[in-house]
Design an enzyme around this catalytic site. Structure first.
Site, mmCIF file in Angstrom:
data_model
loop_
_atom_site.group_PDB
_atom_site.id
_atom_site.type_symbol
_atom_site.label_atom_id
_atom_site.label_comp_id
_atom_site.label_asym_id
_atom_site.label_seq_id
_atom_site.Cartn_x
_atom_site.Cartn_y
_atom_site.Cartn_z
ATOM 1 N N LYS A 166 0.847 -1.217 0.000
ATOM 2 C CA LYS A 166 0.000 0.000 0.000
ATOM 3 C C LYS A 166 0.872 1.253 0.000
ATOM 4 C CE LYS A 166 -1.903 -0.934 3.981
ATOM 5 N NZ LYS A 166 -1.197 -2.203 4.296
ATOM 6 N N ARG A 210 11.553 -2.130 11.107
ATOM 7 C CA ARG A 210 10.521 -1.627 12.018
ATOM 8 C C ARG A 210 10.294 -2.603 13.171
ATOM 9 N NH1 ARG A 210 5.649 0.117 8.104
ATOM 10 N NH2 ARG A 210 4.530 -1.053 9.704
ATOM 11 N N ARG A 247 -0.311 -9.210 13.163
ATOM 12 C CA ARG A 247 -0.899 -8.146 12.335
ATOM 13 C C ARG A 247 -1.767 -8.735 11.233
ATOM 14 N NH1 ARG A 247 4.319 -5.091 10.623
ATOM 15 N NH2 ARG A 247 2.953 -3.829 9.313
ATOM 16 N N ARG A 266 12.052 -5.743 4.567
ATOM 17 C CA ARG A 266 11.802 -4.300 4.475
ATOM 18 C C ARG A 266 12.738 -3.521 5.392
ATOM 19 N NH1 ARG A 266 5.958 -1.939 5.261
ATOM 20 N NH2 ARG A 266 6.063 -3.141 7.171
HETATM 21 P P1 AP5 Z 1 4.955 -1.600 1.787
HETATM 22 O O1 AP5 Z 1 4.615 -0.760 0.619
HETATM 23 O O2 AP5 Z 1 5.790 -1.000 2.856
HETATM 24 O O3 AP5 Z 1 3.631 -2.295 2.364
HETATM 25 P P2 AP5 Z 1 2.390 -1.692 3.159
HETATM 26 O O4 AP5 Z 1 1.179 -2.304 2.568
HETATM 27 O O5 AP5 Z 1 2.473 -0.219 3.254
HETATM 28 O O6 AP5 Z 1 2.658 -2.400 4.553
HETATM 29 P P3 AP5 Z 1 2.757 -1.798 6.011
HETATM 30 O O7 AP5 Z 1 3.483 -2.841 6.827
HETATM 31 O O8 AP5 Z 1 3.279 -0.437 6.038
HETATM 32 O O9 AP5 Z 1 1.291 -1.823 6.344
HETATM 33 P P4 AP5 Z 1 0.641 -1.864 7.649
HETATM 34 O O10 AP5 Z 1 -0.675 -1.684 7.098
HETATM 35 O O11 AP5 Z 1 0.803 -3.033 8.538
HETATM 36 O O12 AP5 Z 1 1.429 -0.723 8.449
HETATM 37 P P5 AP5 Z 1 1.018 0.744 8.792
HETATM 38 O O13 AP5 Z 1 2.239 1.555 8.797
HETATM 39 O O14 AP5 Z 1 -0.127 1.178 7.971
HETATM 40 O O15 AP5 Z 1 5.668 -2.928 1.238
HETATM 41 C C1 AP5 Z 1 6.141 -3.939 2.107
HETATM 42 C C2 AP5 Z 1 7.522 -4.428 1.630
HETATM 43 O O16 AP5 Z 1 7.385 -5.116 0.403
HETATM 44 C C3 AP5 Z 1 8.523 -3.305 1.373
HETATM 45 O O17 AP5 Z 1 9.807 -3.723 1.739
HETATM 46 C C4 AP5 Z 1 8.422 -3.088 -0.136
HETATM 47 O O18 AP5 Z 1 9.611 -2.567 -0.650
HETATM 48 C C5 AP5 Z 1 8.129 -4.470 -0.647
HETATM 49 N N1 AP5 Z 1 7.240 -4.468 -1.824
HETATM 50 C C6 AP5 Z 1 6.183 -3.631 -2.068
HETATM 51 N N2 AP5 Z 1 5.593 -3.941 -3.233
HETATM 52 C C7 AP5 Z 1 6.266 -5.009 -3.733
HETATM 53 C C8 AP5 Z 1 6.109 -5.810 -4.908
HETATM 54 N N3 AP5 Z 1 5.129 -5.588 -5.803
HETATM 55 N N4 AP5 Z 1 6.963 -6.843 -5.080
HETATM 56 C C9 AP5 Z 1 7.955 -7.104 -4.163
HETATM 57 N N5 AP5 Z 1 8.154 -6.368 -3.041
HETATM 58 C C10 AP5 Z 1 7.314 -5.341 -2.820
HETATM 59 O O19 AP5 Z 1 0.505 0.559 10.290
HETATM 60 C C11 AP5 Z 1 1.370 0.165 11.335
HETATM 61 C C12 AP5 Z 1 0.601 0.045 12.620
HETATM 62 O O20 AP5 Z 1 0.041 1.337 12.979
HETATM 63 C C13 AP5 Z 1 -0.621 -0.893 12.593
HETATM 64 O O21 AP5 Z 1 -0.251 -2.230 12.838
HETATM 65 C C14 AP5 Z 1 -1.485 -0.273 13.697
HETATM 66 O O22 AP5 Z 1 -1.036 -0.658 14.963
HETATM 67 C C15 AP5 Z 1 -1.243 1.208 13.537
HETATM 68 N N6 AP5 Z 1 -2.244 1.849 12.630
HETATM 69 C C16 AP5 Z 1 -1.995 2.466 11.442
HETATM 70 N N7 AP5 Z 1 -3.136 2.909 10.878
HETATM 71 C C17 AP5 Z 1 -4.141 2.551 11.728
HETATM 72 C C18 AP5 Z 1 -5.556 2.688 11.695
HETATM 73 N N8 AP5 Z 1 -6.194 3.267 10.659
HETATM 74 N N9 AP5 Z 1 -6.277 2.201 12.734
HETATM 75 C C19 AP5 Z 1 -5.675 1.609 13.789
HETATM 76 N N10 AP5 Z 1 -4.338 1.429 13.874
HETATM 77 C C20 AP5 Z 1 -3.574 1.889 12.854
HETATM 78 MG MG MG Z 2 2.891 1.126 4.856
#
Ligand code: AP5
Ligand code: MG
Length: 213
Positions: free
Chosen positions: A13, A160, A171, A127
């Site tokens: 994402k 992270r 998660r 990552r």
């Molecule tokens: P990346 O693009 O970083 O993936 P992502 O979908 O953004 O994953 P996140 O881990 O950031 O999502 P998340 O939803 O758990 O974390 P968030 O920060 O939102 O890609 C992942 C890896 O794969 C990277 O290394 C990338 O380079 C690689 N990659 C990408 N595309 C690729 C491809 N096509 N092929 C190969 N490799 C690829 O949230 C963190 C925490 O914050 C949550 O757990 C929660 O506790 C809290 N939080 C955040 N938002 C909320 C909310 N709305 N409500 C409640 N809690 C929340």
């Molecule tokens: Mg993310």
């Protein structure tokens, strides 16, 4: 244009949202990035959020919703935004819908980046993230020019805290229970679009751009 990126943790994402924000000239709004910036600055909000994030749990809706609504009320969001990691629960989606409707507007697309759980675990362990500017890398797929250093701002890259394998599994479980129902929610609204997130990231991007036009 107002876009929501849906998908499991690690689906890509953030990677896609950043590219879309650049292409369409709209801000990339990530609740995860906002929380991490607050943790780094050791704000009260950051300390509260960290309790949940380190366990792989969602930060409570009350806290998250307020942050998001404050962010999208800023001037730079007037022409739209890409939401990454919000909404993550049905109540969050309902609050967002209401806030957008009050402005006489609506969300244009909810894009679900679909990747199977097995793939996700592999991606997350590789990552590396820059806590200063939010840039992300992957040790195999997108390595930084210099190992351990952010190409964009020169800061140190880290694994992270919540990317440890046991936390990733938690998660994913939380995702299936609380966030996956949003696929149905947006499908019923007729704005859901699916893309195969297991392709090369350039192909994922091309698929999304083809939808948005
Ligand atoms: P990346 O693009 O970083 O993936 P992502 O979908 O953004 O994953 P996140 O881990 O950031 O999502 P998340 O939803 O758990 O974390 P968030 O920060 O939102 O890609 C992942 C890896 O794969 C990277 O290394 C990338 O380079 C690689 N990659 C990408 N595309 C690729 C491809 N096509 N092929 C190969 N490799 C690829 O949230 C963190 C925490 O914050 C949550 O757990 C929660 O506790 C809290 N939080 C955040 N938002 C909320 C909310 N709305 N409500 C409640 N809690 C929340
Ligand atoms: Mg993310």
């Amino acid at each position: 244009m107002k876009i929501i990126m849906l998908g499991a943790p690690g689906a890509g994402k953030g990677t896609q949202a950043k590219m879309l924000a650049e292409k369409y000239g709209i801000p990339h709004v990530s609740t995860g990035d906002i929380f991490r910036a607050n943790i780094k600055e050791q704000t009260e909000l950051g300390m509260e959020a960290k309790k949940y994030m380190d366990q792989g749990l969602l930060v409570p809706d009350e806290l998250t919703v307020k942050i998001l609504l404050d962010r999208v009320a800023k001037d730079d969001c007037k022409n739209g935004y890409v939401l990454d990691g919000f909404p993550r629960t049905i109540p969050q989606a309902e609050v967002l819908d209401k806030a957008v409707a009050e402005l006489g507007e609506s969300i244009d697309y909810a894009i679900n980046v679909d990747v199977k759980d097995e793939n996700i675990i592999r991606r997350m362990s590789g990552r590396r993230a820059c806590l200063k500017c939010g840039a992300t890398y992957h040790i195999e797929h997108i390595p930084p020019k210099q190992e351990g250093i952010c190409d964009k701002c020169g800061s140190e890259l880290v694994l992270r805290d919540d990317d440890k394998p046991e936390t990733v599994e938690k998660r994913l479980k939380v995702y299936h229970e609380q966030t996956q129902p949003l696929i149905d929610f947006y499908s019923k609204k007729g704005i859901l679009k699916e893309v195969d997130g297991s392709q090369d990231m350039k192909d994922v991007f091309a698929a999304i751009v083809a939808i948005l036009g």
